[in-house]
Scaffold this motif. Structure first.
Motif, short mmCIF file in Angstrom:
data_model
loop_
_atom_site.label_atom_id
_atom_site.label_comp_id
_atom_site.label_asym_id
_atom_site.label_seq_id
_atom_site.Cartn_x
_atom_site.Cartn_y
_atom_site.Cartn_z
N GLN A 59 -20.82 -73.14 69.69
CA GLN A 59 -21.00 -71.81 70.24
C GLN A 59 -20.61 -70.77 69.09
O GLN A 59 -21.41 -69.76 69.04
N THR A 60 -19.67 -70.91 68.52
CA THR A 60 -19.24 -70.02 67.40
C THR A 60 -20.49 -69.87 66.37
O THR A 60 -20.82 -68.82 65.86
N VAL A 61 -20.96 -71.20 65.81
CA VAL A 61 -21.76 -70.98 64.98
C VAL A 61 -23.22 -70.61 65.40
O VAL A 61 -23.72 -69.59 64.75
N TYR A 62 -23.52 -70.70 66.52
CA TYR A 62 -24.77 -69.98 67.33
C TYR A 62 -24.73 -68.65 67.25
O TYR A 62 -25.78 -68.17 66.91
N GLY A 63 -23.48 -68.00 67.56
CA GLY A 63 -23.37 -66.64 67.48
C GLY A 63 -23.57 -65.82 65.97
O GLY A 63 -24.00 -64.67 65.99
N TRP A 64 -23.58 -66.83 65.15
CA TRP A 64 -23.74 -66.11 63.79
C TRP A 64 -25.22 -66.18 63.50
O TRP A 64 -25.64 -65.35 62.28
N VAL A 104 -20.28 -61.88 63.15
CA VAL A 104 -19.65 -62.41 61.80
C VAL A 104 -18.75 -63.67 61.80
O VAL A 104 -17.83 -63.44 62.45
N PRO A 105 -18.79 -64.48 60.71
CA PRO A 105 -17.92 -65.50 60.67
C PRO A 105 -16.45 -64.94 60.46
O PRO A 105 -16.20 -63.77 59.55
N LYS A 106 -15.43 -65.54 60.79
CA LYS A 106 -13.80 -65.12 60.67
C LYS A 106 -14.02 -65.22 59.02
O LYS A 106 -14.36 -66.41 58.68
N PRO A 107 -12.84 -64.59 58.32
CA PRO A 107 -12.83 -64.65 56.80
C PRO A 107 -12.56 -66.25 56.40
O PRO A 107 -12.77 -66.70 55.65
N GLU A 108 -11.64 -67.01 57.38
CA GLU A 108 -11.35 -68.25 57.12
C GLU A 108 -12.36 -69.40 57.21
O GLU A 108 -12.29 -70.49 56.51
N TYR A 109 -13.26 -69.00 57.74
CA TYR A 109 -14.73 -69.85 57.66
C TYR A 109 -15.66 -69.25 56.40
O TYR A 109 -16.49 -70.23 56.28
N LEU A 110 -15.71 -68.23 55.95
CA LEU A 110 -16.66 -67.64 55.01
C LEU A 110 -16.66 -68.92 53.72
O LEU A 110 -17.53 -69.26 53.50
N ASP A 111 -15.27 -69.18 53.33
CA ASP A 111 -15.29 -70.05 52.18
C ASP A 111 -15.74 -71.39 52.63
O ASP A 111 -16.80 -72.02 51.58
N LEU A 112 -15.69 -71.92 53.66
CA LEU A 112 -16.26 -73.29 53.92
C LEU A 112 -17.51 -73.23 54.12
O LEU A 112 -18.19 -73.95 53.74
N ILE A 113 -18.14 -72.23 54.71
CA ILE A 113 -19.49 -72.08 54.90
C ILE A 113 -20.08 -71.95 53.74
O ILE A 113 -21.40 -72.66 53.24
N CYS A 114 -19.76 -70.91 52.83
CA CYS A 114 -20.61 -70.90 51.36
C CYS A 114 -20.48 -72.17 50.32
O CYS A 114 -21.27 -72.42 49.87
N ILE A 151 -24.79 -63.89 52.73
CA ILE A 151 -24.73 -64.34 54.23
C ILE A 151 -24.15 -63.23 54.86
O ILE A 151 -24.15 -63.16 56.06
N LEU A 152 -23.31 -62.38 54.27
CA LEU A 152 -22.56 -61.64 55.01
C LEU A 152 -23.11 -60.29 55.60
O LEU A 152 -23.01 -60.05 56.81
N LYS A 153 -24.08 -59.89 55.04
CA LYS A 153 -24.67 -58.56 55.34
C LYS A 153 -26.35 -58.87 55.12
O LYS A 153 -26.82 -59.30 54.18
N PRO A 154 -27.11 -58.69 56.29
CA PRO A 154 -28.36 -58.83 55.94
C PRO A 154 -29.24 -57.35 55.26
O PRO A 154 -28.31 -56.75 54.88
N PRO A 161 -30.02 -52.23 56.60
CA PRO A 161 -28.87 -51.19 56.49
C PRO A 161 -28.50 -50.67 57.96
O PRO A 161 -27.05 -50.36 57.69
N GLU A 162 -29.02 -50.91 59.12
CA GLU A 162 -28.31 -50.48 60.13
C GLU A 162 -27.38 -51.44 60.70
O GLU A 162 -26.50 -51.15 61.76
N TYR A 163 -27.28 -52.63 60.02
CA TYR A 163 -26.31 -53.69 60.63
C TYR A 163 -24.78 -53.08 60.40
O TYR A 163 -24.64 -52.65 59.11
N SER A 164 -24.03 -53.42 61.25
CA SER A 164 -22.66 -53.29 61.06
C SER A 164 -21.93 -54.06 62.03
O SER A 164 -22.01 -53.94 63.41
N PRO A 165 -21.04 -55.01 61.48
CA PRO A 165 -20.56 -56.16 62.26
C PRO A 165 -19.36 -55.37 63.20
O PRO A 165 -18.70 -54.45 63.09
#
Length: 69
Positions: free
Chosen positions: A28-33, A39-49, A59-62, A65-69
């Motif tokens: 459910q967390t992954v699906y939300g991304w 946006v993934p929590k910082p502790e997940y970003l390194d794992l994902i990358c 992957i952090l920003k599409p 330009p209107e996107y803002s987490p």
């Protein structure tokens, strides 16, 4: 080029389910991304990358330009 997590997963020939299972992150967390709704929590970003062999900035920003987490 910036991509969504969904695009990065597909580029590696994986699925969101496989990402979730391999990294032991609730689906459910992954699906939300998937469409940058969340946006993934910082502790997940390194794992994902590491898993997707990409940089955080890819992957952090599409490119929208209107996107803002």
């Amino acid at each position: 080029m910036r991509v969504t997590i969904q695009q990065a997963v597909e580029r590696r020939g994986k699925t969101l389910y496989r990402l979730s299972a391999d990294l032991e992150i609730p689906f459910q967390t992954v699906y939300g991304w998937q469409n940058m709704n969340k946006v993934p929590k910082p502790e997940y970003l390194d794992l994902i990358c590491c898993y997707l062999q990409c940089q955080i900035g890819e992957i952090l920003k599409p490119e929208n330009p209107e996107y803002s987490p």
